[in-house]
Design a protein around this motif. Structure first.
Motif, PDB file in Angstrom:
ATOM      1  N   SER A   1      -7.299  24.553  -9.477  1.00  0.00           N
ATOM      2  CA  SER A   1      -6.292  25.185  -9.855  1.00  0.00           C
ATOM      3  C   SER A   1      -7.622  25.887 -10.430  1.00  0.00           C
ATOM      4  O   SER A   1      -8.453  26.255 -10.412  1.00  0.00           O
ATOM      5  CB  SER A   1      -5.263  24.584 -10.259  1.00  0.00           C
TER       6      SER A   1
ATOM      7  N   GLU B   1       5.945  19.634 -10.129  1.00  0.00           N
ATOM      8  CA  GLU B   1       4.692  20.196  -9.597  1.00  0.00           C
ATOM      9  C   GLU B   1       4.656  19.885  -8.330  1.00  0.00           C
ATOM     10  O   GLU B   1       4.551  21.197  -7.045  1.00  0.00           O
ATOM     11  CB  GLU B   1       3.832  20.166 -10.004  1.00  0.00           C
ATOM     12  N   LEU B   2       5.013  18.733  -7.766  1.00  0.00           N
ATOM     13  CA  LEU B   2       4.508  18.067  -6.224  1.00  0.00           C
ATOM     14  C   LEU B   2       5.977  18.661  -5.693  1.00  0.00           C
ATOM     15  O   LEU B   2       5.725  18.883  -4.484  1.00  0.00           O
ATOM     16  CB  LEU B   2       4.673  16.839  -6.467  1.00  0.00           C
ATOM     17  N   SER B   3       6.422  18.805  -5.890  1.00  0.00           N
ATOM     18  CA  SER B   3       8.051  19.255  -5.077  1.00  0.00           C
ATOM     19  C   SER B   3       7.710  21.176  -4.772  1.00  0.00           C
ATOM     20  O   SER B   3       8.109  21.488  -3.418  1.00  0.00           O
ATOM     21  CB  SER B   3       9.095  19.238  -6.099  1.00  0.00           C
ATOM     22  N   GLU B   4       7.778  21.606  -6.012  1.00  0.00           N
ATOM     23  CA  GLU B   4       7.687  23.272  -5.501  1.00  0.00           C
ATOM     24  C   GLU B   4       6.621  23.417  -5.154  1.00  0.00           C
ATOM     25  O   GLU B   4       6.567  24.448  -4.855  1.00  0.00           O
ATOM     26  CB  GLU B   4       8.095  24.020  -7.165  1.00  0.00           C
ATOM     27  N   GLN B   5       5.381  22.714  -5.454  1.00  0.00           N
ATOM     28  CA  GLN B   5       3.781  23.622  -5.451  1.00  0.00           C
ATOM     29  C   GLN B   5       3.788  24.522  -5.985  1.00  0.00           C
ATOM     30  O   GLN B   5       3.104  25.712  -5.346  1.00  0.00           O
ATOM     31  CB  GLN B   5       3.406  23.753  -4.125  1.00  0.00           C
TER      32      GLN B   5
ATOM     33  N   GLU C   1       2.879  25.190 -10.366  1.00  0.00           N
ATOM     34  CA  GLU C   1       1.510  24.759 -11.109  1.00  0.00           C
ATOM     35  C   GLU C   1       1.884  24.803 -12.274  1.00  0.00           C
ATOM     36  O   GLU C   1       2.152  23.944 -12.970  1.00  0.00           O
ATOM     37  CB  GLU C   1      -0.127  25.471 -11.055  1.00  0.00           C
TER      38      GLU C   1
END
Length: 246
Positions: A75, A202-206, A208
């Motif tokens: 990122s 973060e993994l769910s919504e993408q 950061e």
């Protein structure tokens, strides 16, 4: 308060490879972002952070400040953290999106002003949503703000959901905000958040910034009235060129 503006610039964009070097009316995109950032009175210095020699050489060609970074960063935050270790002496960092060639220096100053509050660890900008098209676009992250002007949550879905109101009437009953993707970090905080592990939110919504919230960090929010114009795909270039002609 000494603040450094960092412009992360990658060549290998999935949707638009080589994007930082595209020609926009005689100047590359990275040059236009750099020149706009240099106009921000709040910044003591501005630097482009890249992992590509083509971008590095292009910035050097227009006499810009540039630093090479690792190609392994996931990122812009991680890239900023590396620069922060190499360019010491700054109290805060502003992560300036490298795909907004028309970024308003006033927006950078607005974000930088958040750090006048010594309690601010992280900061970002939001803007009032004006249309249902924006409200229901999952590529436009929404944000809820508390009474202390701190972000409670970010989502690609509409938040909050308005019970017993037709979806097309949501904007008539509540003020919704969208996230403007420019970040500020207090230098000491940046070194910590860049090492946080990926979380479920973060993994769910993408998104950061949810990693920071999930780990208990507060994100100060400032509200801008200015619209941002980013180049995500080749089709966006025409809109920027049209604005440059005005």
């Amino acid at each position: 308060m000494k603040i450094l503006g960092i412009i992360p610039a990658r060549y290998d964009s999935t949707r638009f490879p080589g994007k930082p070097l595209i020609d926009l009316a005689g100047k590359s995109m990275v040059q236009r972002v750099y020149e706009q950032a240099k106009k921000a009175s709040s910044l003591a210095d501005v630097v482009v952070a890249t992992d590509d020699e083509r971008i590095y050489n292009a910035v050097k060609a227009f006499k810009g400040n540039v630093i090479m970074t690792s190609p392994n960063h996931r990122s812009g935050t991680d890239r900023c953290a590396e620069v922060c270790k190499k360019m010491i002496g700054f109290d805060a960092i502003i992560n300036i999106q490298g795909d907004e060639p028309l970024i308003d220096p006033k927006q950078i100053n607005l974000l930088a002003n958040c750090f006048n509050d010594i309690s601010t660890e992280l900061a970002t900008l939001v803007k009032k949503i004006e249309s249902n098209k924006e409200l229901f676009n999952q590529n436009t992250p929404k944000v809820i703000i508390n009474k202390n002007s701190e972000a409670i949550y970010f989502s690609r879905q509409v938040i909050p959901f308005i019970k017993n109101v037709a979806a097309e009437e949501f904007l008539n009953t509540h003020v919704f905000y969208k996230h403007i993707g420019i970040y500020g970090y207090r230098t000491t905080t940046l070194g910590i958040v860049s090492k946080l592990k990926l979380g479920n939110l973060e993994l769910s919504e993408q998104l950061e910034q949810l990693r920071w919230i999930e780990n208990g960090y507060k994100i100060k929010v400032a509200i801008t009235k200015n619209e941002s114009l980013a180049i995500d795909v080749p089709e966006d270039v025409a809109k920027v060129l049209e604005s440059l002609r005005k």
